[in-house]
Design a protein around this motif. Structure first.
Motif, PDB file in Angstrom:
ATOM      1  N   ALA A 177       0.798  -1.127  -0.037  1.00 13.06           N
ATOM      2  CA  ALA A 177       0.065   0.223  -0.070  1.00 13.06           C
ATOM      3  C   ALA A 177       0.607   1.256   0.084  1.00 13.06           C
ATOM      4  CB  ALA A 177      -0.832  -0.133   1.152  1.00 13.06           C
ATOM      5  N   TYR A 201      -4.122  -3.352   2.934  1.00 15.34           N
ATOM      6  CA  TYR A 201      -3.749  -2.995   1.647  1.00 15.34           C
ATOM      7  C   TYR A 201      -4.481  -2.104   1.077  1.00 15.34           C
ATOM      8  CZ  TYR A 201      -2.752  -3.509  -3.531  1.00 15.34           C
ATOM      9  OH  TYR A 201      -2.241  -2.634  -4.868  1.00 15.34           O
ATOM     10  N   GLN A 202      -6.099  -2.072   1.000  1.00 18.62           N
ATOM     11  CA  GLN A 202      -6.891  -1.632  -0.128  1.00 18.62           C
ATOM     12  C   GLN A 202      -7.578  -0.028   0.916  1.00 18.62           C
ATOM     13  OE1 GLN A 202      -9.894  -4.054   0.134  1.00 18.62           O
ATOM     14  NE2 GLN A 202      -9.912  -5.200  -1.935  1.00 18.62           N
ATOM     15  N   PHE A 205      -3.929   2.401   0.863  1.00 17.36           N
ATOM     16  CA  PHE A 205      -2.995   2.506  -0.616  1.00 17.36           C
ATOM     17  C   PHE A 205      -3.049   3.370  -1.020  1.00 17.36           C
ATOM     18  CE2 PHE A 205      -3.104   2.990  -5.233  1.00 17.36           C
ATOM     19  CZ  PHE A 205      -2.124   2.073  -5.427  1.00 17.36           C
ATOM     20  N   PRO A 214      -5.697   0.211  -4.967  1.00 15.42           N
ATOM     21  CA  PRO A 214      -5.722  -0.755  -5.687  1.00 15.42           C
ATOM     22  C   PRO A 214      -5.589  -2.334  -6.419  1.00 15.42           C
ATOM     23  CG  PRO A 214      -7.118   0.094  -3.952  1.00 15.42           C
ATOM     24  CD  PRO A 214      -6.671   0.698  -4.528  1.00 15.42           C
TER      25      PRO A 214
END
Length: 336
Positions: A177, A201-202, A205, A214
């Motif tokens: 990210a 992560y999403q 990002f 992402p």
């Protein structure tokens, strides 16, 4: 939803590394025609059961023997290598096969501890430098000179390989990210915590020179056959193979289902097999599709990477074929 393939080039019982690579070549051509989206090959060292030790070389071979499917690495173990050299290798690949090359990278050792020493002139890789390496790699791939030394990764072409960061933890997710790369979670390695890692992560990002949004996927072991009973029989060999790997075994080739059926499992080993099923999807086509779709929803992704290791090889081909039919993938046809 997109389906893709991770191939570790397994050496089945009674087979040789030559056989494993021939099967990898046949499999990539098979799934290319079936409509799979991408095909990744892995990096493993000093093992008698997996043939793929140089995924960048194998990627070139597979790209030359296919027409449409994206091909790449799952992945190059970056701490062992120069980011600049990796960038140039993949710039060559992308120039030869424009728009079809993925560069998956990871920081795992790729084998037993002594592998680290062999790959690093007797020393150890600097894994703490890995985040900076990824940034350097992205800069070189996109035609930049990160250290103002008038050094560029050549050849420079119109397209650029996509960097995918591979991981099985929240740490790798946050790094992907932060640098603005795509992220692939190895559910086939770690069957727990992956949905939290992907959410991390999403949610965090940061746009980069590679991409604005992402992009994630998840990889899992899959065994699909005409009936649930047959799928369970075929999957028993993978159950035993994973168990032996966990126990530090270094056998020649992956076991057959017949070998697995005769293995005297202890109570503890049976429990480990049950636990490891969290890393696998097993069943008939309808069951497998439902489980894969549930997995994709849980991860909030529209791509699942399938890793199927069964014996004999013909059943491996059949598993991917049944999946493609059940998911109604867009099949391709090419003139000879």
């Amino acid at each position: 939803m997109k389906l893709s393939v991770l191939d570790q080039s397994p050496i089945l019982t009674g087979m040789s590394p030559i056989d494993a690579f021939q099967q990898t070549t046949e499999l990539v051509q098979h799934v290319d025609l079936l409509g799979y989206h991408r095909y990744w090959v892995s990096e493993h060292h000093s093992t008698k059961s997996l043939a793929g030790s140089a995924p960048e070389i194998l990627t070139a071979h597979l790209a030359a023997h296919t027409k449409s499917i994206r091909v790449g690495t799952g992945g190059v173990l970056l701490p062992h290598y120069s980011a600049y050299k990796v960038a140039e290798s993949f710039r060559v690949l992308d120039t030869l096969y424009p728009g079809r090359i993925d560069l998956g990278v990871g920081r795992a050792p790729g084998g037993m501890p002594n592998v680290n020493r062999a790959l690093n002139d007797g020393g150890a890789p600097n894994v703490e430098h890995y985040p900076q390496q990824v940034k350097e790699l992205m800069a070189y791939l996109h035609g930049h000179d990160p250290y103002d030394m008038n050094v560029y990764a050549t050849p420079l072409a119109e397209t650029t390989p996509s960097i995918w960061m591979l991981g099985s933890s929240g740490t790798s997710a946050r790094l992907a990210a932060d640098v603005g790369a795509s992220y692939s979670f190895a559910h086939f390695i770690n069957g727990y915590g992956g949905t939290r890692a992907m959410s991390r992560y999403q949610d965090h990002f940061q746009p980069s020179m590679q991409q604005e949004k992402p992009q994630g996927n998840v990889s899992i072991f899959v065994v699909c056959s005409e009936t649930e009973e047959k799928a369970e029989y075929l999957a028993s060999s993978l159950d035993l193979a994973i168990l032996k790997i966990e126990q530090g075994g270094n056998r020649d080739g992956f076991p057959t289902p017949d070998e697995a059926s005769q293995y005297p499992y202890s109570i503890f080993e049976k429990e480990r097999v049950r636990e490891n099923r969290s890393r696998m999807v097993v069943g008939d086509p309808k069951q497998v599709k439902e489980k894969i779709e549930h997995l994709a929803r849980a991860y909030n992704v529209n791509e699942v990477i399938v890793n199927t290791i069964v014996s004999p090889f013909e059943e491996r081909l059949k598993s991917y074929e049944l999946l493609a039919k059940e998911f109604e993938l867009d099949t391709r046809s090419y003139e000879a």
